[in-house]
Design an enzyme around this catalytic site. Sequence first.
Site: not given
Ligand SMILES: NC(=O)c1ccc[n+]([C@@H]2O[C@H](COP(=O)([O-])OP(=O)(O)OC[C@H]3O[C@@H](n4cnc5c(N)ncnc54)[C@H](OP(=O)(O)O)[C@@H]3O)[C@@H](O)[C@H]2O)c1
Ligand SMILES: NC(=O)c1ccc[n+]([C@@H]2O[C@H](COP(=O)([O-])OP(=O)(O)OC[C@H]3O[C@@H](n4cnc5c(N)ncnc54)[C@H](O)[C@@H]3O)[C@@H](O)[C@H]2O)c1
Lengths: 370, 370, 459, 459, 101, 101
Positions: B125, B130, B133, B136, B229
């Site tokens: 992840r 992504q 993935d 997801s 996770y």
């Molecule tokens: N879309 C998906 O499915 C998914 C799932 C899991 C992870 N991700 C990951 O999440 C990231 C998404 O990128 P992104 O650009 O959307 O978000 P990001 O890189 O997490 O950046 C969000 C920014 O928003 C600012 N922020 C937070 N709360 C705020 C508020 N109340 N007011 C103003 N600013 C605020 C934060 O800066 P400050 O703290 O300085 O305010 C932070 O730097 C990627 O790295 C992606 O891989 C995505």
């Molecule tokens: N960076 C990336 O590219 C990327 C992409 C997809 C997901 N993610 C992240 O990976 C993480 C896992 O996602 P997922 O949907 O595959 O998770 P998952 O399907 O493995 O689990 C689902 C959720 O159950 C929760 N859980 C486990 N045990 C628990 C308990 N005892 N009580 C309550 N909750 C419990 C976990 O914290 C998780 O949030 C998420 O935070 C997601 O944002 C990151």
Amino acid sequence: MTSQEAQRTSVGVPRESTPGERRVALVPGVVERLCAQGLDVVVEPGAGQAALIPDDAFTKAGAHLGDPWSADVVVKVAPPSAAEIAKLPRGSTLLGFLAPLTDPDVVARLREAGVTGFALESVPRISRAQSMDALSSQANVAGYRAVLLAATECTRFFPMLTTAAGTVKPASVLVLGVGVAGLQALATAKRLGARTTGYDVRPEVADQVRSVGAKWLDLGVSAVGEGGYARELTEEERAEQTQRLNAAISGFDVVITTALVPGRPAPRLVPAEAVRRMRPGSVIVDLAGSAGGNCELSEPGRTVVEDEVTIAAPLNLPATMPEHASELYARNVQALLELVLVDGRLAPDFSDEVLAATCITRSDPGEGHP
Amino acid sequence: MTSQEAQRTSVGVPRESTPGERRVALVPGVVERLCAQGLDVVVEPGAGQAALIPDDAFTKAGAHLGDPWSADVVVKVAPPSAAEIAKLPRGSTLLGFLAPLTDPDVVARLREAGVTGFALESVPRISRAQSMDALSSQANVAGYRAVLLAATECTRFFPMLTTAAGTVKPASVLVLGVGVAGLQALATAKRLGARTTGYDVRPEVADQVRSVGAKWLDLGVSAVGEGGYARELTEEERAEQTQRLNAAISGFDVVITTALVPGRPAPRLVPAEAVRRMRPGSVIVDLAGSAGGNCELSEPGRTVVEDEVTIAAPLNLPATMPEHASELYARNVQALLELVLVDGRLAPDFSDEVLAATCITRSDPGEGHP
Amino acid sequence: MITLRSVLYILAFALFIYGLMGLTGPRTAVRGNAIAAAGMAVAVVATLLTPGLGNWGLIALGLVVGTVIGIPAARQVKMTAMPQMVALFNGVGGGAVALTAWVEFRENPGFQGEPAFVPIATLFAAIIGSISFWGSLVAFGKLQEILPGRPIAVGRLQLPLNVLLLVGAVACAVVIGLGSDVELLLVAVLVLAGLAGIAVVLPIGGADMPVVVSLLNAFTGLSAAAAGLALSNTAMIVAGMLVGASGSILTDQMAKAMNRSIPSIIAGGFGGTAAAAPVTSGGPVRSVSAADVAIQLAYAGQVIVVPGYGMAVAQAQHAVQDMAKLLVDRGVGVAYAIHPVAGRMPGHMNVLLAEADVPYEQLKEMDEINDEFARTDVALVIGANDVTNPAARNDPSSPIYGMPILNVDQARTVIVLKRSMRAGFAGVDNALYTDPKTAMLFGDAKSSVREIVEELKAL
Amino acid sequence: MITLRSVLYILAFALFIYGLMGLTGPRTAVRGNAIAAAGMAVAVVATLLTPGLGNWGLIALGLVVGTVIGIPAARQVKMTAMPQMVALFNGVGGGAVALTAWVEFRENPGFQGEPAFVPIATLFAAIIGSISFWGSLVAFGKLQEILPGRPIAVGRLQLPLNVLLLVGAVACAVVIGLGSDVELLLVAVLVLAGLAGIAVVLPIGGADMPVVVSLLNAFTGLSAAAAGLALSNTAMIVAGMLVGASGSILTDQMAKAMNRSIPSIIAGGFGGTAAAAPVTSGGPVRSVSAADVAIQLAYAGQVIVVPGYGMAVAQAQHAVQDMAKLLVDRGVGVAYAIHPVAGRMPGHMNVLLAEADVPYEQLKEMDEINDEFARTDVALVIGANDVTNPAARNDPSSPIYGMPILNVDQARTVIVLKRSMRAGFAGVDNALYTDPKTAMLFGDAKSSVREIVEELKAL
Amino acid sequence: MFLADLAILVLAGFVGFAVISKVPNTLHTPLMSGTNAIHGIVLLGGVLVLGSGVDDLGSQLLALVAIIFGTINVVGGFLVTDRMLGMFKRKPEPARKDAEK
Amino acid sequence: MFLADLAILVLAGFVGFAVISKVPNTLHTPLMSGTNAIHGIVLLGGVLVLGSGVDDLGSQLLALVAIIFGTINVVGGFLVTDRMLGMFKRKPEPARKDAEK
Ligand SMILES: NC(=O)c1ccc[n+]([C@@H]2O[C@H](COP(=O)([O-])OP(=O)(O)OC[C@H]3O[C@@H](n4cnc5c(N)ncnc54)[C@H](OP(=O)(O)O)[C@@H]3O)[C@@H](O)[C@H]2O)c1
Ligand SMILES: NC(=O)c1ccc[n+]([C@@H]2O[C@H](COP(=O)([O-])OP(=O)(O)OC[C@H]3O[C@@H](n4cnc5c(N)ncnc54)[C@H](O)[C@@H]3O)[C@@H](O)[C@H]2O)c1
Ligand SMILES: NC(=O)c1ccc[n+]([C@@H]2O[C@H](COP(=O)([O-])OP(=O)(O)OC[C@H]3O[C@@H](n4cnc5c(N)ncnc54)[C@H](OP(=O)(O)O)[C@@H]3O)[C@@H](O)[C@H]2O)c1
Ligand SMILES: NC(=O)c1ccc[n+]([C@@H]2O[C@H](COP(=O)([O-])OP(=O)(O)OC[C@H]3O[C@@H](n4cnc5c(N)ncnc54)[C@H](O)[C@@H]3O)[C@@H](O)[C@H]2O)c1
């Protein structure tokens, strides 16, 4: 146990016998209020079972379990079967959907049995009677459920979603016939993220369609009837409408039809040809199933897949959400009961506009009344 | 017709054999792109049928119909059965969900058969991966469908509605375990008008829960594991959590559970006692069914009613929305394929972080690899 | 002495300006008024410091008598009679200017030995002061309903009459300016100008009186400035001109807020056609501006929003929620009263308000909130009509008789946002709109609410 | 003649005021400047009408030479060098005041026979003018990078030194005021004041220079007003005081906009501790106000909004849509660039923007819009971070290397709304924020966008 | 002197214009009333004229009335304005007391 | 005379305060530059002093420089301001051209 308890007017709530009917005519909350008004409520054991309302919820609310049919007033949801009518003592009163326009047999049998029948379908659509308007309350449920059904049957998302695995376009939903059910369907589909469009023959509906965030499909056919309902279209109008709709329909992922004309077969709005032109995986939900359906390929009561398009024509959607559908229905029944009863005794004032319209048979027929 | 056509690498798309699996590993849109890249796509006749995708949609996109199993690369959705593995020639490559953690037999058989297997479950992840993935992308579908399922099973409305027949209170929805599926479930339930609350053991999820307009249920238990996770809880933590959850759950109309810990049985979050305390007509949707379920009363793969509470534990929700689920899955497969292929020829670079993690068996095992 | 006096004058007008700045904002208005009053005290003290001032007894007498009359008059007048009181105070101010000019003439008939601007300024002050005095008295009479509110005119003769009076006054003034020292001429100036004031104000309808009073107020300011020029008194010049300038802008804004224009109102005074304020269909309707609605809401303790089909048609839900949030932030209690049949489908309002993220807690059912209206400062009706129509309660012949309605009419103030006076679904008129405590803000609900939001932010 | 001149002076300052009113709003600024310039022309002509004016040749020479120098200087300066140009122009203005005072002294040593205020005003003008001249030159040097931008101070001796210089200048002035006619004293006044100006500005950091220039500008205005008093020249009094008053308010606003306070900046000049502007972590970050963002957006042709997780956390979607609507109404093209992984779940941005009723047509996928950025005036990043990080493109060591990102950095201007310089999900710094064309608006996204909306409405 | 007075007049006019930008309707009447009180400054005119040594009885009477009128204008004007502004005296409780939950 | 001038000074100050309410940052520099040009009015001082018949060469020179300085301030100031305001000259196209669909 019979209902001759004290001098109190008794209200009987039978368990619905129609297959698939999960609603019940009164719910515990309403029972409580009726009891507080001095009525004696008799609930058939298991009456609420299909709605997941346990018997003891009724007894806790003040009802007792027993034979509902011998009560002074029997309240039902679905029109009574012949067997049920037979259980009604002469001179008793029945409240419920009685299908006065679509199933004249019921009326005939009730008249024969000497039962005073109040049909909830016949509540006039005036402001004052809105609290008794069960057609509206149930159509509202149906509109909401129709969207859930469509979304469940659809092979695609309703909302637009931009994701790492590509962008999913929002589903486009067309509602044909925008009465109460249609409006609720439009609103619900919009909530789920779909692009929504509505169409109706009554032109004033355009604003209403927009008021739930949907687009208006203008085909240039207008047919305003009486009492806020639509009239049937003329032959040419129908041809014109069909042709234009035909062209429009194929662009939508989901079509929900609710077009009805009171007492008439439902208009055929979606011909087989239009279905064939839709994208594979699209869905049609036809709420006019009980009146024959708005879609040519609908099989009322069933869900079929034709040319990779799923066509659902459920007959009784409100029954699929029994608790709230029953609750709303029960409130309508309560409101009507309050009009029929005076000081806790049966004393309908048949000159009242609402009761005059609603009463379809009388045990002691008044002058000039059926 | 076999896939030895010209010198082009062939990709085979079999029809899924697992019961209830309506998805297909590639969809016409993705087939078109792969063909444009010089690949030869072989689709088993009827592969898209369950997803309402007709065969000619695939052929129009450039694929031809035929035996997919003899292709250089076979792409699948569900883990292959023993019979399917037998159809794979030695040295061929298989992409798909291969259940490396939950069903070690598959791995063993594949290794035996001399097949290089890439498990989509094992895509790390990290930001770069992504687009591959599939966990997801499918969890996203599952979260959305879980809400539709809950709303359909529920005897009550999700949205609040003030009507002439009384006011309906909004349903309250609790999501336990807020990963991808849980977030989407919260967002979808909110859209439908429910009051939403989320709970997870990872504390950083609180902000994410709020970011979809839901409330955060704080029980004071935190368990952050590796790679984003969750980790399994200790005995005391679990007892603590269970007790507090127990108290909270009974107030909700709908509970959707998605809590998973990779490679471990799903945590038991909803004990039988909590179910008994819920209002009649409430619904539990348990998405952790395949890992044993988060609810004590879940029967994976079935929908049961216990104490007037409906408990659904579907095993494969994404398959119930086959077209879009397949489309998203196909894009994940495409992205992974692009990593495995170099200039249209199979040449996986096993030192690549993603491929190293994803590859679970190799026909020519490299040094130090399983 | 002269220097101290001048410095005090500068201090005085600085206080006037500062006070006036305060008076334009709701938060600072009370203090602004006090500051301006302090400035006046400084100015009076400075004047009393004038070297060689005589007639102390009479001066003291004047000040005491004026105070003794002014205080109770201002204290006891009813809130509803405020506008006529202002007219009266304005009038006496104009009268003072006119009288001062007269005395000046008597003391130095023909303005012997003065530079040209002295007689010009003095006579200007006399004319305007007299117009203001008599005009204000007429306005007072109309507002106090001593005189009939309807236009009183002499028909087509009005224009020549008014012109004649004004030209007469100016002509006499010119003769004086050219050196005549006949007192009768000055009296003629005052009388003719006074008659002109009366003749111009009488034909203007009662509804326009507030604008007329404001205009006369600006005039009095100008006359004070002119008197100041004649006396070379800095404080009078600045204060007078300040009022003249700000007063004319204010008059313009007042006229605009009432959908009137100053020229058309004055034209009315000269017998023009646009004499009366437009009559809105079916009873007197009070229409207000978004700025007022904003102030009323901001200073309320409890506001109930009553949404209806019009909010849905305008898709104003997001704007409404923005407004509610601003109010809550200010400590105003906000609730939404949802009538069971508001809109066109069951739950119509819920769908929209949920979309706008209104917390469910703020949505109140009819039964729950109907008793609250009586304790509510402002009921804000947004595109609702039938569900607020009191005819459902008290007119058995109405088609909606018997329908339970929201007790909007029991709120202390009612503000209705809709586009026109048109009826709603049931097609019946709504007596709520002509209730004296109801104010209408006409326009598309979304734009109206947006304007209110803007005004709230500016408060 | 004298009367015409005075009337023209009144006209001139009226034009100044009117022009200045215009200069405060973006719509009217260009015209306002022209009007003020016209006022200046009137003032010059009026002065040339002064009866008995001599030395015509020299006067003409001065005007011509000044014009010949001024026009090309103003025409050719690069846009980036504007601030130092203003400093220079301000300096010569101050110099003119000082020189005029000197000449006045030479012409009437000891100010024989003049009322007290003449020497006082003249000497005040001389001191302030000289401070302004030399201080401005130092500011110019710093801005032009002839002098180093960092504070140049003599440590703990700074305060006594500055005080000594100022006290010295004032002391010499007092001696003159008491009647001395020694020219050297006046020269001493000018020199000491000039040294004080230099000594105060040198220790102030380059980042604070714009505020310092603005402050010196207000000073020059005051010195002009003083010179006007000495010469009893209405136009100079009004224009100078106008600049003095408006300039000090402006300085205050400028300092606030840069999160600085005037006292702390001046304290820096006296060797105080708060000398330099605060250094933001990791490279120079340009932070702007909501008002600026509003203007940049309003005058753009095409704006791309890039929402991210921060918008979701702040639940700013409704406010963002309000803003977009205002822009579209002004004819600005608005699109939303939705990155596939923006937020924390697939489709996160869609859910929120749909809730806020953003038309689906305005939502653009990454591939669809990435080429648009280069043609876009403003990219407005709202709480997005990783999805805009150029490291994904050009830093193979970055954990997000290889992820496709939005080409935000190719837009002509980038504005980023977030609360701090903290990293996003991937935990890596974002070089976009230190890009010279990027401006940061710090704060919760919802409040920031709301402020922008407010400012847009006020435009 | 006159020209200085004229300059003062013009400047005061500008101040008057600049001070009143957009006033909410609710403040129109109080503002009118407040400015009305300010032009009660005319009372100074009466005082100065009377104080300059008027001894003719008629003139004295006229000036006396002028002073009385001016004083009424001032005293009544400020008091009435203050009463009108009553609404703005009760300030809303310190915000965010029972703010949104 | 001095006191009238003082009154004028005070009034001008008020005008200056009242005119500048809240100026957007983007206009800060142009506004500073515009006011800067206005105080170029000091050039009048040089003209008046020189024109009043200065005949001492030193004084003439000083006054000449003063006039030159003042003129540079005026001419350069207004021109530079005008250039700074360039951005506001290109007005956005008449709104609602390709407004929301
Ligand atoms: N879309 C998906 O499915 C998914 C799932 C899991 C992870 N991700 C990951 O999440 C990231 C998404 O990128 P992104 O650009 O959307 O978000 P990001 O890189 O997490 O950046 C969000 C920014 O928003 C600012 N922020 C937070 N709360 C705020 C508020 N109340 N007011 C103003 N600013 C605020 C934060 O800066 P400050 O703290 O300085 O305010 C932070 O730097 C990627 O790295 C992606 O891989 C995505
Ligand atoms: N960076 C990336 O590219 C990327 C992409 C997809 C997901 N993610 C992240 O990976 C993480 C896992 O996602 P997922 O949907 O595959 O998770 P998952 O399907 O493995 O689990 C689902 C959720 O159950 C929760 N859980 C486990 N045990 C628990 C308990 N005892 N009580 C309550 N909750 C419990 C976990 O914290 C998780 O949030 C998420 O935070 C997601 O944002 C990151
Ligand atoms: N809820 C239901 O299930 C249902 C179903 C069917 C019928 N009804 C009936 O509908 C009525 C509902 O009552 P209601 O008070 O909500 O609505 P209403 O009585 O129909 O009044 C709506 C008002 O909104 C105004 N309006 C329309 N568009 C507007 C806009 N863009 N901006 C501002 N105002 C606008 C209209 O006045 P202007 O034209 O002057 O602007 C109109 O008077 C009841 O009579 C009910 O019986 C309800
Ligand atoms: N005033 C009240 O109290 C009240 C209460 C409830 C409903 N109503 C009104 O009554 C009306 C009827 O509501 P309903 O839901 O019971 O209607 P319905 O179920 O009878 O019909 C559904 C819709 O189908 C439409 N229709 C009929 N023939 C059609 C055709 N050929 N093509 C397209 N559309 C066609 C009708 O116009 C109607 O809108 C609505 O306008 C509703 O607002 C009023």
